[in-house]
Design a protein around this motif. Sequence first.
Motif, PDB file in Angstrom:
ATOM      1  N   ASP A  33     -14.270 -18.626  53.241  1.00 24.48           N
ATOM      2  CA  ASP A  33     -14.471 -17.281  52.698  1.00 24.48           C
ATOM      3  C   ASP A  33     -15.193 -17.356  51.359  1.00 24.48           C
ATOM      4  OD1 ASP A  33     -14.382 -14.567  52.328  1.00 24.48           O
ATOM      5  OD2 ASP A  33     -12.280 -14.519  51.671  1.00 24.48           O
ATOM      6  N   THR A  63     -18.736  -4.772  56.674  1.00 26.41           N
ATOM      7  CA  THR A  63     -18.177  -3.495  57.092  1.00 26.41           C
ATOM      8  C   THR A  63     -16.714  -3.667  57.490  1.00 26.41           C
ATOM      9  OG1 THR A  63     -18.625  -1.552  58.463  1.00 26.41           O
ATOM     10  CG2 THR A  63     -18.804  -3.707  59.525  1.00 26.41           C
ATOM     11  N   LYS A  64     -16.010  -2.559  57.709  1.00 25.21           N
ATOM     12  CA  LYS A  64     -14.584  -2.635  58.042  1.00 25.21           C
ATOM     13  C   LYS A  64     -14.184  -1.398  58.838  1.00 25.21           C
ATOM     14  CE  LYS A  64     -13.285  -0.586  53.592  1.00 25.21           C
ATOM     15  NZ  LYS A  64     -12.513  -0.781  52.336  1.00 25.21           N
ATOM     16  N   ASN A 100     -17.249  -8.105  51.753  1.00 24.78           N
ATOM     17  CA  ASN A 100     -16.447  -7.986  52.966  1.00 24.78           C
ATOM     18  C   ASN A 100     -17.246  -7.579  54.191  1.00 24.78           C
ATOM     19  OD1 ASN A 100     -14.036  -8.569  51.588  1.00 24.78           O
ATOM     20  ND2 ASN A 100     -13.805  -6.430  50.959  1.00 24.78           N
ATOM     21  N   ARG A 127      -9.583  -4.100  58.875  1.00 29.02           N
ATOM     22  CA  ARG A 127     -10.207  -5.256  59.526  1.00 29.02           C
ATOM     23  C   ARG A 127     -11.580  -5.473  58.909  1.00 29.02           C
ATOM     24  NH1 ARG A 127      -9.939  -6.713  65.745  1.00 29.02           N
ATOM     25  NH2 ARG A 127     -11.489  -8.385  65.877  1.00 29.02           N
ATOM     26  N   LEU A 128     -11.877  -6.721  58.510  1.00 27.37           N
ATOM     27  CA  LEU A 128     -13.106  -7.017  57.769  1.00 27.37           C
ATOM     28  C   LEU A 128     -14.103  -7.787  58.630  1.00 27.37           C
ATOM     29  CD1 LEU A 128     -11.554  -8.102  54.346  1.00 27.37           C
ATOM     30  CD2 LEU A 128     -12.315  -5.822  55.051  1.00 27.37           C
ATOM     31  N   GLU A 129     -15.353  -7.399  58.505  1.00 29.23           N
ATOM     32  CA  GLU A 129     -16.424  -8.066  59.253  1.00 29.23           C
ATOM     33  C   GLU A 129     -16.517  -9.543  58.889  1.00 29.23           C
ATOM     34  OE1 GLU A 129     -21.276  -7.671  59.974  1.00 29.23           O
ATOM     35  OE2 GLU A 129     -20.279  -6.448  58.447  1.00 29.23           O
ATOM     36  N   LYS A 130     -16.365  -9.872  57.600  1.00 27.00           N
ATOM     37  CA  LYS A 130     -16.550 -11.260  57.166  1.00 27.00           C
ATOM     38  C   LYS A 130     -15.583 -12.211  57.865  1.00 27.00           C
ATOM     39  CE  LYS A 130     -13.382 -11.289  53.176  1.00 27.00           C
ATOM     40  NZ  LYS A 130     -13.250 -11.632  51.732  1.00 27.00           N
ATOM     41  N   ASN A 131     -14.383 -11.738  58.214  1.00 19.20           N
ATOM     42  CA  ASN A 131     -13.408 -12.589  58.896  1.00 19.20           C
ATOM     43  C   ASN A 131     -13.782 -12.801  60.360  1.00 19.20           C
ATOM     44  OD1 ASN A 131     -11.871 -12.728  56.527  1.00 19.20           O
ATOM     45  ND2 ASN A 131     -10.681 -10.919  57.079  1.00 19.20           N
ATOM     46  N   HIS A 162     -21.818 -12.288  55.493  1.00 18.73           N
ATOM     47  CA  HIS A 162     -20.909 -11.845  54.427  1.00 18.73           C
ATOM     48  C   HIS A 162     -20.017 -12.997  53.953  1.00 18.73           C
ATOM     49  CE1 HIS A 162     -22.528  -7.993  55.532  1.00 18.73           C
ATOM     50  NE2 HIS A 162     -22.152  -8.227  56.771  1.00 18.73           N
TER      51      HIS A 162
END
Length: 373
Positions: free
Chosen positions: A151, A114-115, A112, A120-124, A107
Amino acid sequence: MYKMTDEEFYKVYGRMPRRSGRNKKKKVKVYWHRIIIALLILALAVFGIVKLISFIVGKVKGGKADSNSSHVASVNSGDDYYAAPENKEKDAAYKNIELTVCIDPAHGGFDNGTKDDSGRLEKNDTLNIALALKEHLEGFGVKVVMTRSDDSYLSVEERAAAANNAAADLTVSIHRSSTSVFGSDIHGFEAWINNASPEKDKAFAQHIMNKLQEIGISENKGVLVGYDNDKTVNYSMTEQTKMPCVLLDMGYITSSIDNQLFDANLEAYARAIGNGIIESAEAQGIIDNSGKRLVSGQLISEKGVSAKIAVPENKTESRSDESSLSDESRQENDGWENNDDGDDNSSQAEQSGDDYEYTDDGVGYYTDPMMTD
């Protein structure tokens, strides 16, 4: 009542009267030093019993934990497997490893992933552990290729192409799972490989999962093949990459216990993945125990590379992956992203839900986590 005097008593009985002495107070001597010693002995005995019980309980629990393949790690850094001196020495043995690894933090950008309910974001999460893994591998001289280091967004096809063009020996695509079932306690870590079950892919995946379990994960769901609930198809990254590829799910972002473990052990997990990669490469004869390369050219998986990915219609699943789109759906998506028919207002009205992200030029991108990788 008349009471005889002592003299009268003597005259009658020929002896003096005897006194019972009941009214006299008898002095009792207290041996304080004996009491103190007795109390100390009692305290030591209680302490010894408690320690013995704790030892026995610990042994029982330890035995159960060893026999159970799924266990939860303590968030105390003192329990970190890789904090042990012998493992630090083992890490130091690897130098100048002749290996190229592509790390793919899933991602990014408007996607983003999933969250959870808190936002809270998966990409982070995927980027954070990917950067830690990069640092760990580069410390051993491994050449690392990142599909993204910030990002930003790349399509799954672009990321697979980046891995192929870099002639990587292995690609690790990092994800997090999720569930939409309200109140669900679903948790656990898992690895996915191509449904051809290629031996190199399987070996890398198994080594990585073994190392993660040594750190401590909520549940080891093992090495799985194909696509979630459908082994006849694959995820895009495991399908489109030439080299061995492991799609690694680092727990459920909708699970509080997986999130706690992820945050507490992020660095340890990165080291576990890295050491699993290196040990697997050595076990497979790709490098020797000094890191010297034993095979020539890029490592190629036995899976082959397919031009198309067939995914059943109406498939839904908890992981984000673009492979859940059929070819027709992708063509429809291309139409959304390049809509020049003058009906932008109606299109945006239809796409006003949370699953769309608009760029500055007004183009809407579909960001449903079930439809992107």
